[in-house]
Design a protein around this motif. Sequence first.
Motif, PDB file in Angstrom:
ATOM      1  N   VAL A 147       0.848  -1.193   0.000  1.00 16.39           N
ATOM      2  CA  VAL A 147       0.000   0.000   0.000  1.00 16.39           C
ATOM      3  C   VAL A 147       0.886   1.246   0.000  1.00 16.39           C
ATOM      4  O   VAL A 147       1.707   1.411   0.901  1.00 16.39           O
ATOM      5  CB  VAL A 147      -0.923   0.028   1.235  1.00 16.39           C
ATOM      6  N   PRO A 148       0.757   2.140  -0.974  1.00 18.43           N
ATOM      7  CA  PRO A 148       1.527   3.394  -0.936  1.00 18.43           C
ATOM      8  C   PRO A 148       1.169   4.202   0.311  1.00 18.43           C
ATOM      9  O   PRO A 148       0.023   4.153   0.781  1.00 18.43           O
ATOM     10  CB  PRO A 148       1.084   4.137  -2.206  1.00 18.43           C
ATOM     11  N   ALA A 149       2.154   4.935   0.841  1.00 16.67           N
ATOM     12  CA  ALA A 149       1.926   5.685   2.077  1.00 16.67           C
ATOM     13  C   ALA A 149       2.624   7.037   1.991  1.00 16.67           C
ATOM     14  O   ALA A 149       3.742   7.141   1.481  1.00 16.67           O
ATOM     15  CB  ALA A 149       2.451   4.909   3.281  1.00 16.67           C
ATOM     16  N   VAL A 150       1.941   8.070   2.493  1.00 18.22           N
ATOM     17  CA  VAL A 150       2.472   9.435   2.458  1.00 18.22           C
ATOM     18  C   VAL A 150       2.414  10.019   3.862  1.00 18.22           C
ATOM     19  O   VAL A 150       1.403   9.896   4.563  1.00 18.22           O
ATOM     20  CB  VAL A 150       1.656  10.334   1.508  1.00 18.22           C
ATOM     21  N   THR A 151       3.502  10.662   4.273  1.00 22.47           N
ATOM     22  CA  THR A 151       3.493  11.434   5.510  1.00 22.47           C
ATOM     23  C   THR A 151       3.969  12.846   5.211  1.00 22.47           C
ATOM     24  O   THR A 151       4.974  13.041   4.521  1.00 22.47           O
ATOM     25  CB  THR A 151       4.369  10.786   6.612  1.00 22.47           C
ATOM     26  N   ALA A 152       3.213  13.830   5.679  1.00 24.48           N
ATOM     27  CA  ALA A 152       3.569  15.244   5.513  1.00 24.48           C
ATOM     28  C   ALA A 152       3.596  15.868   6.896  1.00 24.48           C
ATOM     29  O   ALA A 152       2.566  15.926   7.577  1.00 24.48           O
ATOM     30  CB  ALA A 152       2.561  15.954   4.616  1.00 24.48           C
ATOM     31  N   ALA A 153       4.756  16.312   7.322  1.00 25.28           N
ATOM     32  CA  ALA A 153       4.917  16.832   8.674  1.00 25.28           C
ATOM     33  C   ALA A 153       4.700  18.344   8.696  1.00 25.28           C
ATOM     34  O   ALA A 153       5.282  19.067   7.884  1.00 25.28           O
ATOM     35  CB  ALA A 153       6.312  16.520   9.197  1.00 25.28           C
ATOM     36  N   PRO A 154       3.882  18.853   9.630  1.00 26.28           N
ATOM     37  CA  PRO A 154       3.725  20.300   9.784  1.00 26.28           C
ATOM     38  C   PRO A 154       4.870  20.849  10.621  1.00 26.28           C
ATOM     39  O   PRO A 154       4.933  20.631  11.836  1.00 26.28           O
ATOM     40  CB  PRO A 154       2.378  20.425  10.518  1.00 26.28           C
ATOM     41  N   LEU A 155       5.790  21.526   9.979  1.00 27.60           N
ATOM     42  CA  LEU A 155       6.986  22.022  10.664  1.00 27.60           C
ATOM     43  C   LEU A 155       7.072  23.537  10.507  1.00 27.60           C
ATOM     44  O   LEU A 155       7.224  24.039   9.393  1.00 27.60           O
ATOM     45  CB  LEU A 155       8.238  21.358  10.083  1.00 27.60           C
ATOM     46  N   THR A 159       5.957  22.475   5.352  1.00 29.55           N
ATOM     47  CA  THR A 159       5.722  21.041   5.402  1.00 29.55           C
ATOM     48  C   THR A 159       6.907  20.288   4.817  1.00 29.55           C
ATOM     49  O   THR A 159       7.554  20.756   3.875  1.00 29.55           O
ATOM     50  CB  THR A 159       4.443  20.663   4.629  1.00 29.55           C
ATOM     51  N   ALA A 160       7.203  19.135   5.406  1.00 29.89           N
ATOM     52  CA  ALA A 160       8.209  18.214   4.882  1.00 29.89           C
ATOM     53  C   ALA A 160       7.508  16.919   4.541  1.00 29.89           C
ATOM     54  O   ALA A 160       6.738  16.389   5.342  1.00 29.89           O
ATOM     55  CB  ALA A 160       9.311  17.982   5.909  1.00 29.89           C
ATOM     56  N   VAL A 161       7.762  16.400   3.339  1.00 33.08           N
ATOM     57  CA  VAL A 161       6.960  15.304   2.795  1.00 33.08           C
ATOM     58  C   VAL A 161       7.844  14.124   2.402  1.00 33.08           C
ATOM     59  O   VAL A 161       8.884  14.289   1.760  1.00 33.08           O
ATOM     60  CB  VAL A 161       6.165  15.776   1.555  1.00 33.08           C
ATOM     61  N   LEU A 162       7.396  12.934   2.806  1.00 33.51           N
ATOM     62  CA  LEU A 162       8.031  11.691   2.395  1.00 33.51           C
ATOM     63  C   LEU A 162       6.949  10.730   1.922  1.00 33.51           C
ATOM     64  O   LEU A 162       5.907  10.587   2.575  1.00 33.51           O
ATOM     65  CB  LEU A 162       8.787  11.043   3.556  1.00 33.51           C
ATOM     66  N   SER A 163       7.203  10.076   0.800  1.00 32.43           N
ATOM     67  CA  SER A 163       6.297   9.049   0.297  1.00 32.43           C
ATOM     68  C   SER A 163       7.039   7.722   0.251  1.00 32.43           C
ATOM     69  O   SER A 163       8.232   7.663  -0.071  1.00 32.43           O
ATOM     70  CB  SER A 163       5.804   9.409  -1.109  1.00 32.43           C
ATOM     71  N   ALA A 221      -1.092  27.221   9.483  1.00 34.44           N
ATOM     72  CA  ALA A 221      -0.472  27.389   8.167  1.00 34.44           C
ATOM     73  C   ALA A 221       0.201  26.098   7.728  1.00 34.44           C
ATOM     74  O   ALA A 221       0.068  25.657   6.574  1.00 34.44           O
ATOM     75  CB  ALA A 221       0.532  28.539   8.203  1.00 34.44           C
ATOM     76  N   ALA A 222       0.934  25.475   8.653  1.00 33.68           N
ATOM     77  CA  ALA A 222       1.634  24.239   8.321  1.00 33.68           C
ATOM     78  C   ALA A 222       0.652  23.114   8.025  1.00 33.68           C
ATOM     79  O   ALA A 222       0.842  22.343   7.077  1.00 33.68           O
ATOM     80  CB  ALA A 222       2.563  23.847   9.469  1.00 33.68           C
TER      81      ALA A 222
END
Length: 293
Positions: A147-155, A159-163, A221-222
Amino acid sequence: MSEGLFRYDEAFARNIGWVTEAEQAALRGKRIAIAGVGGVGGVHLLSLARLGIGAFHVAEMDTFDLVNFNRQAGAMMSTLGRPKVEVMIEMARDINPELDIKVFGEGVNAGNLDAFLDGVDLYVDGLDFFAFQARRDTFNACHAKGVPAVTAAPLGMGTAVLSFLPGRMSFEEYFRLDGCDEDEMAVRFLLGLSPAMLQRGYLADPSRVDLAARRGPSTIAACQLCAGVTATEALKILLGRGEVLCAPWGFQFDAYRNRYIKTWRPWGNRNPVQQIGLFVARRQLRAMKSAKC
């Protein structure tokens, strides 16, 4: 009465142009799992509902409180004390009353992950930063199930994004959290998400960051930026078009700094450059803990 007025094709007609009618129909048939619908997860749910996604698995066990007002879409005077999952589903169904939503009111855990990820096309991470075990279990299950997975961190105000895509580097291979204590996991997760640390330069009150106490500042905003980027990544993954950067590639956009940067960490947190950053971060964490003693 208002439900009788709803027509999917008309409700999401303004998406057409950026997607084709056939692609919009495809999005209607997709199912996305979201763990955590308080902060970023709540905005993810509403953004993806407006994208026209037709089905969700939603996991959350918390209730709304005053401390959520600065960033959580469902946090209002009228929802104080109410279950977050209940409120957010009401809001999502107010956008699309035809949504197919399966609720996991006990959150995600090792015992329900098979059901939580059953039949889903994508997992979107909305868990609290410090929910390390639940996050590891969920991403590991995604990797095992393809299953593809995405995490986007509110910093900060970005935002910092890893897939993580099937057949590519896994969450565990990238972050290397196995055998770490809570402090070390916090350091590795933060620096792994944000190797560039664009948010660090404008932190106005460093005393408000307390990894040991599992507390830190946040902004709406984040969270909004996270949701916009995640909806875009979801569209690309689900429709199979557009470049998707996946681990060990990631990216960070910081609106305050007016900066966008791609990050590349081969071997993840084992990368030699990353090891230097982790060494510095550990020293800073020890200094912060000593100052509070």
